[in-house]
Structures are given as structure tokens and as C-alpha cells.
Design an enzyme around this catalytic site. Structure first.
Site: not given
Length: 112
Positions: A85, A93, A98-99
Site C-alpha cells: 500500500n 497506515s 512494507h509488504l
């Protein structure tokens, strides 16, 4: 970054059980899982988002780790999803690249 929760996790300032760790990335279970298997794979180096990455080796490290983790958790047979994201409307968020590795149930499409 001093106040980044993922940097603190990667630097072991916040105790976390890593499911994977090497010199470039660490991976751990999401505290708010959206699937039976929900693992976050993060680079040790801080990047605010996918847009901040200038070196393709970062992507290689993230994807390589995610595939190793998928094999470690025996996810090859039924499948899994990898999600990154980016930005507020993209659902990011935590401002650290990050994955998400998600598996263990049927994952609908479209996702959100």
C-alpha cells in the site's frame, strides 16, 4: 527515523518475534491480521513509501524474502497475495515501506 515504529522493530528496540530476518529485511506477524497468515516484510532501511525507493535491490530483497517466507509456511499449494500500500488513499497506515503477505483463506477481488 527516531519515531518510526517499523524502524524500532527492525532495530530490535521493540521486541518482536521475526519469522524471517537477514541483513536487508525483517518479517513479522501483523498485530491486526486480515487473514490467517498475515506477515509484514519490511526493509531495515527506512523508506517512507514505495515512492522513496531508488535502488532496485530493495525490491529484490523484499520479494525474495516474501517468497522464502511463503515457502517456509508452505503456502505454494493454495496461494497467497503480496500487497504494498502506498499513500493515504492507497491504505498505507505506517509511513515505512512494507509488504503484506496474506494467505490462509480465499482472498476476494477486487480487494478494497
Amino acid at each position: 527515523m527516531n519515531d518510526c515504529i517499523f524502524c524500532k522493530i527492525a532495530n530490535k528496540e521493540i521486541p518482536t518475534d521475526f519469522v524471517y530476518s537477514d541483513d536487508k529485511v525483517v518479517a513479522f506477524r501483523d498485530v491486526n491480521p486480515q487473514a490467517p497468515v498475515h506477515i509484514l516484510v519490511i526493509p531495515r532501511e527506512h523508506f517512507d513509501s514505495a515512492l522513496a525507493v531508488k535502488d532496485s535491490s530493495v525490491w529484490n530483497s523484499l520479494l525474495d524474502a516474501a517468497v522464502k517466507i511463503a515457502k517456509k509456511f508452505d503456502l505454494e499449494g493454495k496461494g497467497f497475495r503480496m500487497v504494498i500500500n502506498t499513500g493515504e488513499q492507497g491504505g498505507q497506515s505506517v509511513p515505512h515501506l512494507h509488504l503484506h503477505l496474506l494467505a490462509g483463506r480465499n482472498l476476494g477481488w477486487p480487494p478494497g
